[in-house]
Design a protein around this motif. Structure first.
Motif, PDB file in Angstrom:
ATOM      1  N   ALA A  79       6.289  -2.723  22.687  1.00  0.00           N
ATOM      2  CA  ALA A  79       4.359  -2.461  22.645  1.00  0.00           C
ATOM      3  C   ALA A  79       4.337  -1.551  23.543  1.00  0.00           C
ATOM      4  N   THR A  80       3.649  -0.358  23.142  1.00  0.00           N
ATOM      5  CA  THR A  80       3.318  -0.011  24.055  1.00  0.00           C
ATOM      6  C   THR A  80       1.408  -0.457  24.300  1.00  0.00           C
ATOM      7  N   TRP A  81       0.740   0.789  24.867  1.00  0.00           N
ATOM      8  CA  TRP A  81      -0.907   0.554  25.432  1.00  0.00           C
ATOM      9  C   TRP A  81      -1.532   0.554  24.302  1.00  0.00           C
ATOM     10  N   SER A  82      -1.404   2.481  24.001  1.00  0.00           N
ATOM     11  CA  SER A  82      -1.565   2.896  22.691  1.00  0.00           C
ATOM     12  C   SER A  82      -2.031   2.030  21.188  1.00  0.00           C
ATOM     13  N   GLU A  83      -1.050   1.340  20.642  1.00  0.00           N
ATOM     14  CA  GLU A  83      -1.010   0.506  20.364  1.00  0.00           C
ATOM     15  C   GLU A  83      -2.326  -0.440  19.855  1.00  0.00           C
ATOM     16  N   LEU A  84      -2.648  -0.873  21.240  1.00  0.00           N
ATOM     17  CA  LEU A  84      -3.667  -1.815  21.216  1.00  0.00           C
ATOM     18  C   LEU A  84      -4.919  -1.778  21.235  1.00  0.00           C
ATOM     19  N   ASP A  85      -5.670  -2.655  20.505  1.00  0.00           N
ATOM     20  CA  ASP A  85      -6.706  -2.266  20.455  1.00  0.00           C
ATOM     21  C   ASP A  85      -7.181  -3.836  20.664  1.00  0.00           C
ATOM     22  N   LEU A  86      -7.217  -4.069  22.259  1.00  0.00           N
ATOM     23  CA  LEU A  86      -8.138  -5.417  22.574  1.00  0.00           C
ATOM     24  C   LEU A  86      -9.786  -6.027  22.566  1.00  0.00           C
ATOM     25  N   ALA A  87     -10.479  -4.412  22.001  1.00  0.00           N
ATOM     26  CA  ALA A  87     -11.678  -4.951  22.129  1.00  0.00           C
ATOM     27  C   ALA A  87     -11.866  -5.444  20.530  1.00  0.00           C
ATOM     28  N   ALA A  88     -10.748  -4.752  19.409  1.00  0.00           N
ATOM     29  CA  ALA A  88     -11.393  -5.296  18.612  1.00  0.00           C
ATOM     30  C   ALA A  88     -10.218  -6.498  18.220  1.00  0.00           C
ATOM     31  N   ALA A  89      -9.470  -6.993  18.743  1.00  0.00           N
ATOM     32  CA  ALA A  89      -7.744  -7.842  18.665  1.00  0.00           C
ATOM     33  C   ALA A  89      -7.579  -7.931  17.986  1.00  0.00           C
ATOM     34  N   THR A  90      -7.049  -6.354  18.046  1.00  0.00           N
ATOM     35  CA  THR A  90      -5.968  -6.237  17.470  1.00  0.00           C
ATOM     36  C   THR A  90      -4.471  -5.144  17.850  1.00  0.00           C
ATOM     37  N   TRP A  91      -3.649  -5.238  17.194  1.00  0.00           N
ATOM     38  CA  TRP A  91      -2.259  -4.913  17.646  1.00  0.00           C
ATOM     39  C   TRP A  91      -1.481  -4.488  16.297  1.00  0.00           C
ATOM     40  N   THR A  92      -1.476  -3.333  16.289  1.00  0.00           N
ATOM     41  CA  THR A  92      -0.570  -1.882  15.296  1.00  0.00           C
ATOM     42  C   THR A  92       1.032  -1.456  14.979  1.00  0.00           C
ATOM     43  N   ILE A  93       1.239  -1.906  14.783  1.00  0.00           N
ATOM     44  CA  ILE A  93       3.013  -1.545  14.523  1.00  0.00           C
ATOM     45  C   ILE A  93       2.741  -0.476  13.980  1.00  0.00           C
ATOM     46  N   PRO A  94       3.765   0.380  14.570  1.00  0.00           N
ATOM     47  CA  PRO A  94       3.823   1.368  13.822  1.00  0.00           C
ATOM     48  C   PRO A  94       4.838   1.975  12.457  1.00  0.00           C
ATOM     49  N   ALA A  95       4.995   2.365  11.414  1.00  0.00           N
ATOM     50  CA  ALA A  95       6.300   2.329  11.034  1.00  0.00           C
ATOM     51  C   ALA A  95       7.390   2.171  11.075  1.00  0.00           C
ATOM     52  N   GLU A  96       8.013   3.384  11.485  1.00  0.00           N
ATOM     53  CA  GLU A  96       8.493   3.559  12.139  1.00  0.00           C
ATOM     54  C   GLU A  96       9.680   2.547  13.420  1.00  0.00           C
ATOM     55  N   ARG A  97       8.903   1.474  14.315  1.00  0.00           N
ATOM     56  CA  ARG A  97       9.458   0.675  14.772  1.00  0.00           C
ATOM     57  C   ARG A  97       9.483  -1.188  13.901  1.00  0.00           C
ATOM     58  N   MET A  98       8.593  -0.956  12.847  1.00  0.00           N
ATOM     59  CA  MET A  98       8.873  -1.764  11.995  1.00  0.00           C
ATOM     60  C   MET A  98      10.315  -1.803  10.908  1.00  0.00           C
ATOM     61  N   LYS A  99      11.002  -3.208  11.063  1.00  0.00           N
ATOM     62  CA  LYS A  99      12.020  -3.657  10.209  1.00  0.00           C
ATOM     63  C   LYS A  99      11.787  -3.028   9.175  1.00  0.00           C
ATOM     64  N   ALA A 100      10.644  -3.580   7.930  1.00  0.00           N
ATOM     65  CA  ALA A 100      10.519  -3.083   6.495  1.00  0.00           C
ATOM     66  C   ALA A 100      10.451  -1.856   6.841  1.00  0.00           C
ATOM     67  N   LYS A 101       9.805  -1.009   7.905  1.00  0.00           N
ATOM     68  CA  LYS A 101       9.122   0.378   7.608  1.00  0.00           C
ATOM     69  C   LYS A 101       7.405   0.752   6.546  1.00  0.00           C
TER      70      LYS A 101
END
Length: 391
Positions: A241-263
């Protein structure tokens, strides 16, 4: 319809379709390229079959090929499959190499790419690698599997699946007339005692006490493990996980497709407890890395063994991945949320439309409520009461 002539074929230049009769056509493309096609109709279905380039196939040969195609269709033979057969049927070894080349781009795991072929090289090729895929039969496959079926059950199951993939590909390419009789092969093999081992999981009833123990000491491994539990994410997704993926103000973490098992991109709604955890991680942030959970080596993520060590130090024979099962069991047995909501939280592969729906809008909000309830349960705030789904 007037028949074509060799001179007429050579002179044709305007884009279009020029008929010769009996379904044979000369096709002239916009760029001037010329090719042959024959249209055949049988049982109310119409198909066009290419017969080659007009620069290489003269009119006389095109007519002969058209006659052959029409005869094959009338006899119930697929001309395309017959053409492939005429081009040469590959051996099982050759077919496996072709299948591997076609599929390896979809395999994210480099180890799997290498093992896919090595398993066949070790156990299938010696038995029938040089046999035409058209002639591979059930007895040959059964014997190859039987040699390792009890001694190496997991490898044998993988071998079975990979052999079947090659045979099914050969069937689809027209190199075989029938699939393997897998049901017959399975019945002819002895029963395996070993079963697929699942990741050891902590019962959800023990989780609140475990979380209190986990938080009694702060280490990088324990912090990462807490994040795994609160988000129900895979350990690799947390460790990378990277800080650029986190939006703590919106309380979301968006993991890009290339890091997900299901792409597929995966949005994780963060509970208040999870946001506070990530806020604490700012204390460990390094200027040289965007990683939320940096490892000891500069620029490297935390190792998976660090999470395992944290569990072993606490005297538990469970895995970090097993907490996903803990979460899933809790949802199924202690809440009224639908299974699809839990599957979406776990980023399991379900119908595309369902995935899209649970990644945004009201459904994402329901996931946020569910993850908040999960965080409360982890902290012992919900006891064993059934959690009602928000409307």
């Amino acid at each position: 319809m007037a028949k074509l002539t060799a001179t007429g074929v050579k002179a044709a230049s305007a884009p279009g379709r020029y008929g010769d009769g009996d379904g044979l056509f000369l096709l002239v493309g916009r760029g001037g390229g010329k090719s042959w096609a024959v249209r055949v109709q049988k049982d109310g279905k119409r198909r066009d079959f290419g017969l080659g380039s007009a620069s290489k196939v003269p009119l006389k040969l095109a007519r002969e090929r058209a006659v052959l195609v029409r005869s094959q269709v009338e006899a119930g033979i697929d001309p395309v499959a017959e053409r492939r057969k005429a081009a040469g049927i590959p051996t099982f070894r050759q077919a496996a190499a072709l299948v591997h080349a076609e599929h390896k781009g979809s395999w994210a795991n480099g180890k799997h790419q290498a093992q896919w072929l090595s398993t066949l090289e070790a156990y299938a090729f010696p038995a029938f690698g040089d046999v035409s895929v058209a002639n591979i039969d059930a007895p040959a496959v059964r014997d190859a599997l039987a040699a390792i079926w009890l001694q190496k059950p997991e490898t044998a199951r993988r071998l079975r699946q990979r052999i079947r993939t090659v045979i099914d590909w050969s069937l689809a390419k027209g190199y075989r007339d029938a699939p393997l009789a897998m049901a017959v092969i399975d019945k002819a093999l002895p029963r395996q005692r070993e079963r697929v081992k699942h990741h050891a999981a902590l019962p959800y009833a023990d989780l609140p006490a475990f979380m209190a123990d986990l938080r009694s000491k702060e280490t990088m491994g324990r912090l990462a493990l807490e994040a795994v539990i609160l988000t129900a994410a895979r350990s690799g997704e947390i460790r990378m996980a990277t800080w650029s993926e986190l939006d703590l103000a919106a309380a979301t973490w968006t993991i890009p497709a290339e890091r997900m098992k299901a792409k597929r991109e995966h949005v994780v709604p963060l509970s208040g407890a999870t946001v506070r955890l990530f806020e604490r991680m700012k204390h460990y942030r390094r200027l040289s890395s965007d990683l939320v959970f940096p490892g000891t080596a500069k620029g490297k993520p935390l190792s998976d063994m660090t999470l395992t060590k944290a569990l072993r130090d606490m005297g538990l024979a469970v895995t970090a991945h097993g907490f996903r099962s803990t979460f899933r069991d809790w949802v199924a047995e202690q809440t009224n949320w639908p299974a699809e909501l839990a599957e979406a939280a776990l980023a399991h592969v379900v119908a595309d439309k369902t995935v899209a729906a649970y990644q945004r809008g009201p459904m994402l909000e329901k996931r946020a409520v569910m993850m908040a309830a999960w965080a409360d349960y982890c902290e012992g705030a919900c006891g064993g009461n059934v959690v009602r789904m928000a409307g």
